[in-house]
Design an enzyme around this catalytic site. Sequence first.
Site: not given
Length: 336
Positions: A52, A226, A85, A123, A217, A252-254, A88
């Site tokens: 991410d 999430h 990710d 995503n 991811h 995915h979770d930051h 962005y």
Amino acid sequence: MALSLKQNMILRGVLGACVLFLLMTPSVAELPRFKHPLNKSQQSLQFLVIGDWGRKGTNNQSFVANQMGIVGEKLNIDFVISTGDNFYEDGLKGVEDPAFYESFVDIYTAPSLQKTWYSVLGNHDYRGDVEAQLSPVLKLKDSRWLCLRSFILDGEIVEFLFVDTSPFVDEYFQEPGEHSYDWEGVLPRMSYISQLLVDVNSTLAKSKAKWKMVVGHHTINSAGHHGNTEELKQILLPILEANNVDAYINGHDHCLEHIIDKNSGIHFLTSGGGSKAWSGDVKPWNLEELKLYYDGQGFMSMQITESYADIIFYDVSGKPLHTWTISKEPKLAAWI
């Protein structure tokens, strides 16, 4: 249009039947396979994990990159894993998109980071031109770049299985909202997922490696924003459990996060702190399982030998936050 609960149940039932059938059928073709030799002097592999991240240096991405370079040199890493990710907000627009330089080439400039980056799609990457990220043209621009939907990395003592998790998530298909996703190469979705699950099961079942780790991811278990990805818990996790996977590595979770499932013993390692983080966004979790939850930027390192896997999570300043040793002798596993 969103599907009703009944329609979702039917859809899952059909998928389950397809998977059951395909699991009983030999896979026709194996996933792409790459080999990365052991560090012969240490008989180990050492690498960093970042997720991410691609925000053109903003949201502390450049600071994290700088510390990755320092830690990477200290550990003499062999490669980097990206959990997706990568760009962005909406992936790459094409192979000539300057974001490839602005978020990757011109950010991770340290000598220690000039190693192969094994990457999966997130995503946000699916909101752009997916084929651009997968294109060999990017490798001509920067030889470090290696990104596929799903593939195998053979590290001799460890086998990493990189899995394309975005197609599993119902929301992206049923309630995409204002977002547009590039599903070319994925549709028809149920056939794609079913075959991928067969490939995952076949790869893990045939693996003779000392360690088996899966990279994707999306979260499976997470106390972060999430939370759990229920689709993966229902249809991917049972395959990981049946094949004695040691760890599932994701973004995915930051945040930075370490959960050990008390039943299966699988380590769920979240490294999604490459840039933007969500301060204070954490859900309750069994503290016997939750070994680390850090709501800031950072990254993870891992050293793997025949006998153990050493994990360290670092914050944006390079400070170690959490260290854990996974051993093939369970009694030796320790939280330092």
